[in-house]
Design a protein around this motif. Sequence first.
Motif, PDB file in Angstrom:
ATOM      1  N   ARG A   1     -43.904  47.560  -0.361  1.00  0.00           N
ATOM      2  CA  ARG A   1     -44.887  48.119   0.574  1.00  0.00           C
ATOM      3  C   ARG A   1     -44.319  48.144   1.985  1.00  0.00           C
ATOM      4  NH1 ARG A   1     -48.587  44.869  -2.154  1.00  0.00           N
ATOM      5  NH2 ARG A   1     -48.757  43.416  -0.384  1.00  0.00           N
ATOM      6  N   SER A   2     -43.759  47.033   2.400  1.00  0.00           N
ATOM      7  CA  SER A   2     -43.197  46.954   3.758  1.00  0.00           C
ATOM      8  C   SER A   2     -42.059  47.948   3.938  1.00  0.00           C
ATOM      9  CB  SER A   2     -42.704  45.534   4.038  1.00  0.00           C
ATOM     10  OG  SER A   2     -43.761  44.606   3.976  1.00  0.00           O
ATOM     11  N   PHE A   3     -41.207  48.047   2.934  1.00  0.00           N
ATOM     12  CA  PHE A   3     -40.048  48.934   3.025  1.00  0.00           C
ATOM     13  C   PHE A   3     -40.477  50.396   3.068  1.00  0.00           C
ATOM     14  CE2 PHE A   3     -36.535  51.388   1.211  1.00  0.00           C
ATOM     15  CZ  PHE A   3     -35.490  50.974   2.024  1.00  0.00           C
ATOM     16  N   ALA A   4     -41.477  50.758   2.264  1.00  0.00           N
ATOM     17  CA  ALA A   4     -41.893  52.161   2.145  1.00  0.00           C
ATOM     18  C   ALA A   4     -42.700  52.643   3.336  1.00  0.00           C
ATOM     19  CB  ALA A   4     -42.708  52.343   0.860  1.00  0.00           C
ATOM     20  N   ALA A   5     -43.189  51.728   4.150  1.00  0.00           N
ATOM     21  CA  ALA A   5     -44.110  52.097   5.228  1.00  0.00           C
ATOM     22  C   ALA A   5     -43.510  53.108   6.202  1.00  0.00           C
ATOM     23  CB  ALA A   5     -44.556  50.842   5.973  1.00  0.00           C
ATOM     24  N   GLN A   6     -42.192  53.114   6.367  1.00  0.00           N
ATOM     25  CA  GLN A   6     -41.569  54.019   7.336  1.00  0.00           C
ATOM     26  C   GLN A   6     -41.654  55.483   6.915  1.00  0.00           C
ATOM     27  OE1 GLN A   6     -37.159  53.270   7.365  1.00  0.00           O
ATOM     28  NE2 GLN A   6     -37.651  51.910   5.662  1.00  0.00           N
ATOM     29  N   TRP A   7     -41.961  55.731   5.632  1.00  0.00           N
ATOM     30  CA  TRP A   7     -42.042  57.121   5.166  1.00  0.00           C
ATOM     31  C   TRP A   7     -43.456  57.539   4.758  1.00  0.00           C
ATOM     32  CZ3 TRP A   7     -37.800  54.111   3.339  1.00  0.00           C
ATOM     33  CH2 TRP A   7     -36.592  54.438   3.964  1.00  0.00           C
ATOM     34  N   ALA A   8     -44.450  56.720   5.049  1.00  0.00           N
ATOM     35  CA  ALA A   8     -45.820  57.035   4.659  1.00  0.00           C
ATOM     36  C   ALA A   8     -46.758  56.815   5.838  1.00  0.00           C
ATOM     37  CB  ALA A   8     -46.249  56.166   3.474  1.00  0.00           C
ATOM     38  N   ASP A   9     -47.891  57.507   5.796  1.00  0.00           N
ATOM     39  CA  ASP A   9     -48.917  57.288   6.809  1.00  0.00           C
ATOM     40  C   ASP A   9     -49.712  56.021   6.523  1.00  0.00           C
ATOM     41  OD1 ASP A   9     -48.734  59.896   8.382  1.00  0.00           O
ATOM     42  OD2 ASP A   9     -49.002  60.637   6.339  1.00  0.00           O
ATOM     43  N   HIS A  10     -49.870  55.720   5.235  1.00  0.00           N
ATOM     44  CA  HIS A  10     -50.638  54.548   4.830  1.00  0.00           C
ATOM     45  C   HIS A  10     -49.944  53.919   3.625  1.00  0.00           C
ATOM     46  CE1 HIS A  10     -53.838  56.220   7.335  1.00  0.00           C
ATOM     47  NE2 HIS A  10     -53.687  57.358   6.672  1.00  0.00           N
ATOM     48  N   VAL A  11     -49.917  52.597   3.567  1.00  0.00           N
ATOM     49  CA  VAL A  11     -49.364  51.867   2.434  1.00  0.00           C
ATOM     50  C   VAL A  11     -50.389  50.812   2.030  1.00  0.00           C
ATOM     51  CG1 VAL A  11     -47.475  50.432   1.577  1.00  0.00           C
ATOM     52  CG2 VAL A  11     -47.011  52.245   3.234  1.00  0.00           C
ATOM     53  N   TYR A  12     -50.685  50.759   0.741  1.00  0.00           N
ATOM     54  CA  TYR A  12     -51.736  49.880   0.251  1.00  0.00           C
ATOM     55  C   TYR A  12     -51.273  49.040  -0.930  1.00  0.00           C
ATOM     56  CZ  TYR A  12     -54.959  53.220   2.563  1.00  0.00           C
ATOM     57  OH  TYR A  12     -55.611  54.025   3.449  1.00  0.00           O
ATOM     58  N   ASP A  13     -51.810  47.847  -1.046  1.00  0.00           N
ATOM     59  CA  ASP A  13     -51.839  47.143  -2.316  1.00  0.00           C
ATOM     60  C   ASP A  13     -52.831  47.891  -3.215  1.00  0.00           C
ATOM     61  OD1 ASP A  13     -51.457  45.320  -4.303  1.00  0.00           O
ATOM     62  OD2 ASP A  13     -52.473  43.662  -3.305  1.00  0.00           O
ATOM     63  N   VAL A  14     -52.762  47.677  -4.515  1.00  0.00           N
ATOM     64  CA  VAL A  14     -53.551  48.494  -5.441  1.00  0.00           C
ATOM     65  C   VAL A  14     -55.043  48.362  -5.178  1.00  0.00           C
ATOM     66  CG1 VAL A  14     -54.088  48.934  -7.867  1.00  0.00           C
ATOM     67  CG2 VAL A  14     -51.733  48.373  -7.192  1.00  0.00           C
ATOM     68  N   GLU A  15     -55.581  47.158  -5.164  1.00  0.00           N
ATOM     69  CA  GLU A  15     -57.020  46.989  -5.008  1.00  0.00           C
ATOM     70  C   GLU A  15     -57.476  47.386  -3.610  1.00  0.00           C
ATOM     71  OE1 GLU A  15     -58.970  46.661  -7.510  1.00  0.00           O
ATOM     72  OE2 GLU A  15     -57.174  46.540  -8.773  1.00  0.00           O
ATOM     73  N   ALA A  16     -56.651  47.159  -2.610  1.00  0.00           N
ATOM     74  CA  ALA A  16     -57.001  47.588  -1.253  1.00  0.00           C
ATOM     75  C   ALA A  16     -57.129  49.105  -1.186  1.00  0.00           C
ATOM     76  CB  ALA A  16     -55.955  47.100  -0.262  1.00  0.00           C
ATOM     77  N   PHE A  17     -56.281  49.813  -1.912  1.00  0.00           N
ATOM     78  CA  PHE A  17     -56.375  51.264  -1.928  1.00  0.00           C
ATOM     79  C   PHE A  17     -57.678  51.724  -2.553  1.00  0.00           C
ATOM     80  CE2 PHE A  17     -55.944  55.203  -4.363  1.00  0.00           C
ATOM     81  CZ  PHE A  17     -55.743  56.089  -3.318  1.00  0.00           C
ATOM     82  N   PHE A  18     -58.019  51.180  -3.710  1.00  0.00           N
ATOM     83  CA  PHE A  18     -59.225  51.649  -4.385  1.00  0.00           C
ATOM     84  C   PHE A  18     -60.497  51.276  -3.643  1.00  0.00           C
ATOM     85  CE2 PHE A  18     -56.278  51.984  -8.050  1.00  0.00           C
ATOM     86  CZ  PHE A  18     -56.496  53.333  -8.309  1.00  0.00           C
ATOM     87  N   ALA A  19     -60.381  50.339  -2.749  1.00  0.00           N
ATOM     88  CA  ALA A  19     -61.532  50.006  -1.905  1.00  0.00           C
ATOM     89  C   ALA A  19     -61.638  50.926  -0.697  1.00  0.00           C
ATOM     90  CB  ALA A  19     -61.426  48.553  -1.442  1.00  0.00           C
TER      91      ALA A  19
END
Length: 376
Positions: free
Chosen positions: A234-252
């Motif tokens: 998640r931390s590594f991918a954040a530079q290429w995304a607008d939002h980065v989520y853990d699974v349950e945080a995303f579905f919420a």
Amino acid sequence: MESEMIVIHAENAPMPGISKPGPHQRYRHPVISVEKRRLGALHADEIRVQMIYAGLCGTDVHLMESDPQTGYIRSSAPANIPETGRVIGHEGIGKVLAVGKNVRHLSEGAVVTFESIIVCHYCDVCRKGQFNQCRNAKLLGLEKDGIFGKVVDVPAMLAHDVTPIIQTDQDLQAIACVEPAGVAYVACRNTRVTGGDVVVIFGGGPIGVFAAMLCKTIFGASSVSIVEPVSFRRSFAAQWADHVYDVEAFFANMPECIDVVIEASGDLQNINRIFRNVNANGRIALLARSGTSLVLDAMDHMITNAISIIGSRGHLCGAFNDIISLYKQGRLPLHQVVTHILDGTDGFMRLVGAIDSVLYENCKVLIRFASANGRS
């Protein structure tokens, strides 16, 4: 000559009661070893290559991993592991040592990277130009011996000459990643990502990160979210995304209208959970293989909104050329996805004893077999 190679052995024991078992239902108790294999006379349509870098793919990891209850391998990708074992590996870059007598587009000394799908060119699908779905395709490193070795023989039809691009070690590392970037590129094309799209990508591994990179920088998506359970990724991918989520945080907190979903994690239950938030004319691409079933309980939503679900495999039909061109023009920083480099076969075998580190501590892992000047 002899060459040191990384080989997988497994017991061929199809599960009873399954008429057409997949590899994850056929091969069990995998063992990885380093073996010296003799390279015979070079086939007329092949090239002999001294490998420089090879990329470790999730499929390679799943070949090595087994279900603790049954012993069967995790990978469901097409595979044929003979009694003599299979040389694995299908991503990489190397220097041509010799060319077969029928090879005209390459010469000794060229630096090449490789496609990994060997197509027949004569089936009805190939004749339509749809090479990723060739009916007689063979996968490098899975159904034909691959490129995890110091010197390997590879079908010349797979090779792209990238000699003019290679100026630095960074270039070598970047071009070693063209194959997974090509897979992500095809997924973006299959889902017709365009300006204004809201995109959700499940999985923050190399292909998921490349998909995010492409959606933002090349295809013009307005919003890209990556959903990934592993903290490092998640931390590594954040530079290429607008939002980065853990699974349950995303579905919420997921967006109400999602135009494109790219499933690169293998956890297909995510598709059912997100499905009612997929927009009218939404597109879903399934990339990651897990051998599990896709279950949907909102078919009326699918019909009413004309939602498309597509399986997305491969990197052919021009994707390699486009990715290489984008890197050459400075628009696609492929090398930035590399997080660790293993030192040859010894380094790889040390990793085998701690394979979880590939997922929990890395994005793309490369194996260095030699330097650009040919030194091991």
